[in-house]
Write a protein that holds these residues in place. Structure first.
Motif, PDB file in Angstrom:
ATOM      1  N   LEU A   1      44.407  41.006  52.049  1.00  0.00           N
ATOM      2  CA  LEU A   1      44.314  42.374  52.559  1.00  0.00           C
ATOM      3  C   LEU A   1      44.471  43.366  51.412  1.00  0.00           C
ATOM      4  N   GLU A   2      45.438  43.113  50.523  1.00  0.00           N
ATOM      5  CA  GLU A   2      45.667  44.017  49.402  1.00  0.00           C
ATOM      6  C   GLU A   2      44.474  44.061  48.460  1.00  0.00           C
ATOM      7  N   ARG A   3      43.842  42.924  48.251  1.00  0.00           N
ATOM      8  CA  ARG A   3      42.719  42.864  47.322  1.00  0.00           C
ATOM      9  C   ARG A   3      41.447  43.463  47.916  1.00  0.00           C
ATOM     10  N   ARG A   4      41.194  43.199  49.196  1.00  0.00           N
ATOM     11  CA  ARG A   4      39.900  43.535  49.793  1.00  0.00           C
ATOM     12  C   ARG A   4      39.954  44.648  50.839  1.00  0.00           C
ATOM     13  N   GLY A   5      41.150  45.016  51.296  1.00  0.00           N
ATOM     14  CA  GLY A   5      41.238  46.042  52.329  1.00  0.00           C
ATOM     15  C   GLY A   5      40.952  45.525  53.725  1.00  0.00           C
ATOM     16  N   HIS A   6      41.172  44.225  53.973  1.00  0.00           N
ATOM     17  CA  HIS A   6      40.958  43.654  55.298  1.00  0.00           C
ATOM     18  C   HIS A   6      42.170  43.909  56.192  1.00  0.00           C
ATOM     19  N   ARG A   7      42.011  43.611  57.477  1.00  0.00           N
ATOM     20  CA  ARG A   7      43.101  43.684  58.444  1.00  0.00           C
ATOM     21  C   ARG A   7      43.154  42.369  59.221  1.00  0.00           C
ATOM     22  N   PHE A   8      44.353  41.969  59.653  1.00  0.00           N
ATOM     23  CA  PHE A   8      44.441  40.727  60.422  1.00  0.00           C
ATOM     24  C   PHE A   8      45.549  40.830  61.453  1.00  0.00           C
ATOM     25  N   VAL A   9      45.456  39.999  62.471  1.00  0.00           N
ATOM     26  CA  VAL A   9      46.482  39.892  63.500  1.00  0.00           C
ATOM     27  C   VAL A   9      46.625  38.420  63.848  1.00  0.00           C
ATOM     28  N   ARG A  10      47.880  37.966  64.018  1.00  0.00           N
ATOM     29  CA  ARG A  10      48.113  36.563  64.342  1.00  0.00           C
ATOM     30  C   ARG A  10      49.242  36.458  65.350  1.00  0.00           C
ATOM     31  N   TYR A  11      49.057  35.572  66.323  1.00  0.00           N
ATOM     32  CA  TYR A  11      50.119  35.205  67.252  1.00  0.00           C
ATOM     33  C   TYR A  11      50.052  33.694  67.428  1.00  0.00           C
ATOM     34  N   ALA A  12      51.138  33.005  67.005  1.00  0.00           N
ATOM     35  CA  ALA A  12      51.144  31.534  67.014  1.00  0.00           C
ATOM     36  C   ALA A  12      49.944  31.034  66.202  1.00  0.00           C
ATOM     37  N   ASP A  13      49.090  30.196  66.784  1.00  0.00           N
ATOM     38  CA  ASP A  13      47.966  29.653  66.023  1.00  0.00           C
ATOM     39  C   ASP A  13      46.669  30.412  66.276  1.00  0.00           C
ATOM     40  N   ASP A  14      46.730  31.564  66.936  1.00  0.00           N
ATOM     41  CA  ASP A  14      45.542  32.404  67.154  1.00  0.00           C
ATOM     42  C   ASP A  14      45.545  33.545  66.142  1.00  0.00           C
ATOM     43  N   ALA A  15      44.436  33.695  65.416  1.00  0.00           N
ATOM     44  CA  ALA A  15      44.361  34.747  64.405  1.00  0.00           C
ATOM     45  C   ALA A  15      42.951  35.309  64.326  1.00  0.00           C
ATOM     46  N   ASN A  16      42.869  36.624  64.180  1.00  0.00           N
ATOM     47  CA  ASN A  16      41.610  37.325  63.939  1.00  0.00           C
ATOM     48  C   ASN A  16      41.758  38.152  62.666  1.00  0.00           C
ATOM     49  N   ILE A  17      40.734  38.114  61.827  1.00  0.00           N
ATOM     50  CA  ILE A  17      40.724  38.891  60.586  1.00  0.00           C
ATOM     51  C   ILE A  17      39.525  39.833  60.639  1.00  0.00           C
ATOM     52  N   TYR A  18      39.753  41.107  60.333  1.00  0.00           N
ATOM     53  CA  TYR A  18      38.688  42.109  60.415  1.00  0.00           C
ATOM     54  C   TYR A  18      38.269  42.518  59.008  1.00  0.00           C
ATOM     55  N   VAL A  19      36.983  42.335  58.733  1.00  0.00           N
ATOM     56  CA  VAL A  19      36.438  42.566  57.397  1.00  0.00           C
ATOM     57  C   VAL A  19      35.281  43.555  57.475  1.00  0.00           C
ATOM     58  N   ARG A  20      34.734  43.926  56.331  1.00  0.00           N
ATOM     59  CA  ARG A  20      33.747  45.002  56.281  1.00  0.00           C
ATOM     60  C   ARG A  20      32.298  44.532  56.392  1.00  0.00           C
ATOM     61  N   SER A  21      32.063  43.237  56.232  1.00  0.00           N
ATOM     62  CA  SER A  21      30.679  42.755  56.286  1.00  0.00           C
ATOM     63  C   SER A  21      30.657  41.283  56.659  1.00  0.00           C
ATOM     64  N   ARG A  22      29.494  40.791  57.077  1.00  0.00           N
ATOM     65  CA  ARG A  22      29.349  39.376  57.409  1.00  0.00           C
ATOM     66  C   ARG A  22      29.546  38.507  56.161  1.00  0.00           C
ATOM     67  N   ARG A  23      29.077  38.988  55.041  1.00  0.00           N
ATOM     68  CA  ARG A  23      29.242  38.229  53.798  1.00  0.00           C
ATOM     69  C   ARG A  23      30.722  38.071  53.459  1.00  0.00           C
ATOM     70  N   ALA A  24      31.493  39.168  53.623  1.00  0.00           N
ATOM     71  CA  ALA A  24      32.935  39.093  53.371  1.00  0.00           C
ATOM     72  C   ALA A  24      33.593  38.153  54.369  1.00  0.00           C
ATOM     73  N   GLY A  25      33.118  38.159  55.606  1.00  0.00           N
ATOM     74  CA  GLY A  25      33.667  37.267  56.618  1.00  0.00           C
ATOM     75  C   GLY A  25      33.467  35.813  56.261  1.00  0.00           C
ATOM     76  N   GLY A  26      32.290  35.463  55.769  1.00  0.00           N
ATOM     77  CA  GLY A  26      32.024  34.088  55.358  1.00  0.00           C
ATOM     78  C   GLY A  26      32.918  33.663  54.204  1.00  0.00           C
ATOM     79  N   ARG A  27      33.142  34.575  53.273  1.00  0.00           N
ATOM     80  CA  ARG A  27      34.008  34.271  52.127  1.00  0.00           C
ATOM     81  C   ARG A  27      35.453  34.065  52.590  1.00  0.00           C
ATOM     82  N   VAL A  28      35.941  34.948  53.470  1.00  0.00           N
ATOM     83  CA  VAL A  28      37.317  34.839  53.966  1.00  0.00           C
ATOM     84  C   VAL A  28      37.497  33.551  54.751  1.00  0.00           C
TER      85      VAL A  28
END
Length: 301
Positions: free
Chosen positions: A91-118
């Motif tokens: 998040l610090e490097r790329r400016g992403h956001r994420f949320v996690r509860y137990a083993d469920d997690a979603n990460i919000y990124v700026r592009s599909r390419r960034a999503g594939g990398r993450v």
């Protein structure tokens, strides 16, 4: 702002059989960073390795904490705290956001390419550092309004809103259908008493929903199911005509409706049953309205 929203993507993570795959050695190494008492550590290790009985044979547990054990969610969360730290660095490097509860997690990124990398980076971290496997079939990079999280979804609007996920609505309908099986032989008061705790608990969980239409439709569907139960309880056509008249339908219309030859589900949604058994009547019988309950809870908070 609009262009940013159009490019935003969500990385939806699903850990494959998480509670069955937790590596005991890796988990104990994480716990030892915070717990120095050797007796407590031995007790936790024994808890993890507690035998499971199958067909009268006890076998030691090689992976994962005991299913349903009160300590298991806490121990698993200690392990996944390492994933949080890794995501915070990302998040610090790329400016992403994420949320996690137990083993469920979603990460919000700026592009599909960034999503594939993450997604690739997270999978590598889980494999190498935590000895966990990412379920590739259920993990994906998609638009935020396509992804669900803990039963909630996101609407596709200029100003996005929280809504109840379609899967959550379908699960509730399935649960209510199960509860209404065999309801024909019971008094409506007992039927309502049986389903109300489910409706009330569900409304309490989804009180953060900002979209009223699905909840209004769900309330209408519930009332229609109960009207269908009543139509079946009346059984004979003369009985149906008499009851419709008693509930305020004109004699001519009651007789025509009772002898229309249509099935119970069609009649439960027809105007004669809506007029005979309106929402205010169900309110007087104590039936929980999900929409009304959520509005009331939001006013209180």
């Amino acid at each position: 702002m609009q262009s940013l929203r159009n490019s935003m993507m969500c990385v939806e993570l699903d850990l494959e059989k998480f509670f069955a795959r937790v590596n005991h050695d890796v988990l104990m190494a994480k716990i030892e960073r915070h717990v120095k008492d050797k007796r407590v550590l031995r007790l936790i290790r024994r808890y993890l390795e507690a035998g499971a009985m199958a067909d009268g044979i006890v076998s030691l547990r090689q992976e994962g904490p005991p299913q349903g054990g009160p300590l298991s969610p806490l121990l698993s969360n200690i392990l996944l705290n390492e994933l949080d730290r890794e995501l915070e660095l990302e998040l610090e490097r790329r400016g992403h956001r994420f949320v996690r509860y137990a083993d469920d997690a979603n990460i919000y990124v700026r592009s599909r390419r960034a999503g594939g990398r993450v997604l690739a980076n997270v999978e590598r971290f889980l494999n190498q550092c935590l000895k966990l496997t990412l379920n590739r079939e259920k993990s994906r990079v998609a638009r935020p309004w396509v992804c669900d999280y803990l039963g909630y979804g996101m609407s596709f609007h200029k100003q996005s809103k929280l809504k109840v996920a379609t899967m959550s609505l379908n699960r509730l309908r399935d649960r209510l259908r199960e509860l209404l099986r065999g309801a024909r032989g019971h008094k409506m008061a007992s039927v309502i008493e049986r389903i109300n705790p489910v409706l009330r608990g569900w409304a309490g969980y989804f009180k953060l929903s900002q979209s009223n239409r699905p909840l209004e439709e769900l309330d209408g569907w519930m009332r229609r199911k109960l009207r269908c139960v009543i139509w079946r309880q009346w059984k004979q056509r003369p009985t149906r005509a008499r009851n419709l008249i008693r509930l305020g339908i004109s004699e001519a219309r009651a007789c025509k409706s009772a002898f229309n030859g249509r099935g119970p589900w069609w009649n439960s949604g027809a105007s004669h049953m809506n007029h005979a058994l309106p929402k205010k009547l169900w309110d007087s019988l104590g039936l929980v309205s999900i929409l009304d309950t959520i509005k009331r809870l939001n006013r209180i908070t």
